[in-house]
Design a protein around this motif. Structure first.
Motif, PDB file in Angstrom:
ATOM      1  N   THR A   1     -13.847  -1.087  -3.713  1.00 31.82           N
ATOM      2  CA  THR A   1     -15.156  -1.995  -3.416  1.00 31.82           C
ATOM      3  C   THR A   1     -15.741  -2.463  -4.876  1.00 31.82           C
ATOM      4  OG1 THR A   1     -16.424   0.173  -3.686  1.00 31.82           O
ATOM      5  CG2 THR A   1     -15.761  -0.775  -1.185  1.00 31.82           C
ATOM      6  N   ALA A   2     -15.259  -1.750  -6.032  1.00 34.26           N
ATOM      7  CA  ALA A   2     -15.748  -2.031  -7.087  1.00 34.26           C
ATOM      8  C   ALA A   2     -15.210  -3.498  -7.567  1.00 34.26           C
ATOM      9  CB  ALA A   2     -15.651  -1.156  -8.248  1.00 34.26           C
TER      10      ALA A   2
ATOM     11  N   ASN B   1      -6.281   0.502  -4.567  1.00 32.88           N
ATOM     12  CA  ASN B   1      -7.574   0.538  -4.551  1.00 32.88           C
ATOM     13  C   ASN B   1      -8.281   0.307  -5.735  1.00 32.88           C
ATOM     14  OD1 ASN B   1      -7.661   1.412  -1.891  1.00 32.88           O
ATOM     15  ND2 ASN B   1      -7.166   3.340  -2.467  1.00 32.88           N
TER      16      ASN B   1
ATOM     17  N   GLN C   1       0.792   3.555  -3.329  1.00 31.69           N
ATOM     18  CA  GLN C   1      -0.185   4.876  -3.285  1.00 31.69           C
ATOM     19  C   GLN C   1       0.266   6.042  -4.120  1.00 31.69           C
ATOM     20  OE1 GLN C   1      -0.735   5.120   0.984  1.00 31.69           O
ATOM     21  NE2 GLN C   1       1.198   6.428   1.076  1.00 31.69           N
TER      22      GLN C   1
ATOM     23  N   SER D   1      -9.100  -6.818   0.131  1.00 26.66           N
ATOM     24  CA  SER D   1     -10.091  -5.856   0.997  1.00 26.66           C
ATOM     25  C   SER D   1      -8.958  -4.593   1.291  1.00 26.66           C
ATOM     26  CB  SER D   1     -10.352  -6.403   2.236  1.00 26.66           C
ATOM     27  OG  SER D   1      -9.763  -6.325   3.224  1.00 26.66           O
ATOM     28  N   LEU D   2      -7.755  -4.570   1.309  1.00 18.68           N
ATOM     29  CA  LEU D   2      -6.768  -3.677   1.755  1.00 18.68           C
ATOM     30  C   LEU D   2      -6.469  -2.879   0.426  1.00 18.68           C
ATOM     31  CD1 LEU D   2      -4.751  -4.767   4.674  1.00 18.68           C
ATOM     32  CD2 LEU D   2      -6.679  -2.779   4.675  1.00 18.68           C
TER      33      LEU D   2
ATOM     34  N   MET E   1       0.847  -1.116   0.122  1.00 15.77           N
ATOM     35  CA  MET E   1       0.071   0.039  -0.121  1.00 15.77           C
ATOM     36  C   MET E   1       0.950   1.373   0.222  1.00 15.77           C
ATOM     37  SD  MET E   1      -2.981   0.782   2.490  1.00 15.77           S
ATOM     38  CE  MET E   1      -3.859  -0.550   2.842  1.00 15.77           C
TER      39      MET E   1
ATOM     40  N   MET F   1     -14.653  -6.050  -5.377  1.00 18.18           N
ATOM     41  CA  MET F   1     -14.829  -6.999  -4.221  1.00 18.18           C
ATOM     42  C   MET F   1     -14.651  -8.314  -4.556  1.00 18.18           C
ATOM     43  SD  MET F   1     -17.703  -7.226  -1.494  1.00 18.18           S
ATOM     44  CE  MET F   1     -18.004  -5.334  -1.393  1.00 18.18           C
TER      45      MET F   1
END
Lengths: 290, 336
Positions: free
Chosen positions: A238-239, A155, A132, A233-234, A128, A241
């Protein structure tokens, strides 16, 4: 225990008769598996058809919803991506490991194993930080003037694929290394002598011989990816998942055991069918054995 | 030998999961700095006063809690849960009625007291911003939803819970007193407008990390996290404009083995001094109305209970009744 001590403390080999009957010894282990693995799965199955009302309503809802189908599809797409990329990276690495001098091999193995033994959450967070917008990779790319806007590497699908591939690599490299190591180098020499060029050596000799190992490794990575939770999940949005996270939502946030159980069971059935398919195509032989 | 080992392993497993003895109770919360503070502010004085040891457990997990109650094998005596869950579980008969002859509710903020739960601490969703990373910080929910005026990623709470839907409706111009019942379609439509710019946080630590790294320089976060962030030396701005309050609640699961001790623990945890101590340590607000007097005014000023000018209360009862329906819609929308 294949030895026991006599009164004087000397280690004595076990009498042969005791050693021959192995079954008594595995009963506790089987009982353990039965109690701690099989029973919970059966309970979950029951809950998925009994709650909130008896019937197949949960399954109908799972299969009838575009959202859930999308999550199913996404789970397979991500797992497929991760498996293919792991193979593409893993095969050359395993091949290199098999032919390089022993000392270097140990160093590379140490690196591989060390990364495997590092906490999963720590490794995921490390990615991450790297990926990022303000992370190391984007800073470098922008510093070198290759991009003027930070790339979206986390993400999203990119982040999930990178993080999961990294975590899965050892699981594909180790079985592949075992298989490639077993291949007799003289087969390749023979192929070359018979006029095969390098490409043919690879595709007609090496790859077919390594196939069982690749299949075993790929199946392991694919199946492990299907049930992956922390990393998607990290590092994902959410799109994109995946199923494991949906199950966690059902159970932890919505406290809906019926739906959680149904989703978990679909995942289990898919996994088992894949395993069965692999057994059918590649037999239950050890990777590399004929 | 193997058999003995297997039996020993099973026996050890059973021993570990055996219920706590009567002179102890088990408290489950969310881990991290909040639970450390609860341990120091509540559990230590409680053990000193009563001789009852408090075993810390967690993190709280509703699936686990429900499974315990259903199986009649409860091993948590007091659990810190979110307010909407407390209201719902109380209605569903999964909690013990609290004993208000032991717990003095006369000094507790009535917004956070039901038959089955009392507040644990209360927090606000505020508009937090890393002022070092951006030219201007959003001041209102409408600002936070305005990607033209405030370009960049913004972060919101990932789970289905009071807070984000309310923020979307307030941003869309719904007056605070007309929020409930929530117009979900309208909220999702508003959320759609910024969906590609949302980064979700699933835990408080992550929200801090997102703001600090400027991955998402602003967003809706728990106020206590802004306090923690400010303490690390980052220049932050917190807008309390229409801050949305929600409370954590203390509950006793139905069939808890040490329910009597649990009531005593809750009585102490909600009394003025321990509530003040927790507030000082966490930046969340006390639910005991006497606690503010026990704090230095500088600290008290930074807590949600002093930020009532435009405060919006999330309606826990509405959420309790609609938790499942909203949750399903919420996760479906997220995954779209």
């Amino acid at each position: 225990m294949s030895t026991y001590s006599d009164a004087s403390g000397a280690i004595m080999p076990l009498p042969k008769a005791r050693r021959a009957t192995g079954f008594g010894g595995v009963v506790p282990a089987l009982a353990f598996v039965g109690i701690f693995f099989v029973v919970p799965v059966v309970v979950l199955l029951l809950r998925s058809v009994l709650e909130p009302v008896p019937g197949l309503g949960n399954y109908a809802q799972l299969i009838g919803s575009a959202t859930y189908l999308k999550i199913f599809a996404n789970t397979f797409i991500v797992s497929g991506f991760v498996t293919v990329i792991s193979l593409l990276i893993g095969f050359p690495v395993a091949w290199a490991l098999a032919i390089m001098p022993g000392r270097l091999t140990s160093v590379i193995f140490a690196i591989l194993l060390l990364s495997m033994w590092t906490n999963l959450l720590a490794r995921t967070y490390a990615w991450m930080v790297l990926l990022q917008r303000t992370g190391l990779i984007n800073k470098m790319l922008m510093g070198m003037g290759l991009v003027d806007q930070p790339l979206a590497l986390v993400n999203n699908l990119t982040g999930v694929t990178i993080g999961m591939t990294y975590i899965m690599l050892p699981f594909i490299i180790l079985p592949l290394y075992g298989v490639i190591k077993k291949i007799d180098p003289s087969t390749l020499q023979a192929a070359a002598l018979c006029g095969a060029n390098r490409w043919q050596c690879l595709t007609r000799v090496l790859l077919p011989l390594a196939m069982p190992g690749m299949a075993a490794g790929a199946l392991m990575v694919f199946v492990m990816s299907l049930g992956y939770f922390v990393t998607p999940s990290l590092l994902g949005g959410t799109a994109n998942m995946m199923l494991a996270e949906l199950i966690a939502q059902f159970v932890q946030s919505l406290v809906n055991w019926g739906m959680g159980g149904a989703a978990a069971l679909v995942l289990l059935v898919v996994t088992l069918s894949l395993y069965a398919a692999q057994l059918r195509f590649f037999g239950s032989q050890n990777p590399g054995g004929r | 030998m193997k058999t003995t080992f297997a039996f020993a392993a099973v026996a050890a497993f059973v021993a570990v999961s055996a219920p706590a003895k009567a002179d102890s109770l088990v408290f489950s919360s969310w881990g991290g700095t909040t639970q450390d503070a609860q341990k120091a502010a509540w559990a230590s004085p409680f053990t000193e006063k009563t001789g009852i040891t408090v075993v810390q457990d967690g993190p709280t997990d509703y699936g686990k809690l429900k499974a315990m109650v259903e199986a009649g094998e409860v091993n948590w005596d007091v659990v810190d849960v979110e307010g909407d869950y407390a209201a719902q579980a109380g209605k569903n008969g999964q909690l013990e009625k609290l004993d208000f002859s032991v717990i003095d509710k006369s000094k507790l903020d009535p917004r956070f007291v039901t038959d089955y739960s009392v507040g644990s601490f209360y927090y606000s969703f505020v508009i937090g911003c890393n002022a070092d990373a951006v030219k201007a910080c959003p001041k209102t929910w409408a600002d936070l939803f305005d990607t033209a005026k405030f370009p960049g990623k913004r972060t919101f709470y990932k789970w289905s819970a009071p807070g984000v839907i309310e923020a979307a409706l307030l941003a869309d111009g719904v007056p605070a007193d007309k929020l409930y019942p929530l117009d979900l379609d309208r909220a999702f439509k508003k959320l759609d407008t910024i969906k590609s710019d949302i980064v979700w946080w699933s835990g408080g630590a992550q929200s801090q990390q997102l703001l600090a790294s400027a991955e998402a320089p602003f967003g809706s976060v728990w106020n206590g996290r802004m306090t923690a962030l400010a303490a690390t030396g980052i220049k932050v701005e917190t807008s309390w404009e229409q801050n949305i309050t929600a409370a954590d609640a203390l509950v006793v699961p139905k069939g808890a083995p040490n329910a009597e001790a649990a009531m005593k623990f809750i009585a102490l945890a909600t009394s003025a001094e321990p509530q003040a101590a927790l507030a000082k340590a966490t930046g969340y607000a006390p639910i005991n109305v006497e606690s503010a007097k026990l704090m230095d005014p500088e600290t008290a000023k930074t807590l949600p209970d002093q930020q009532t000018a435009s405060q919006v209360n999330a309606d826990m009862n509405y959420w309790a009744d609609n938790r499942d329906a909203i949750g399903e819609k919420w996760y479906a929308w997220q995954a779209k």
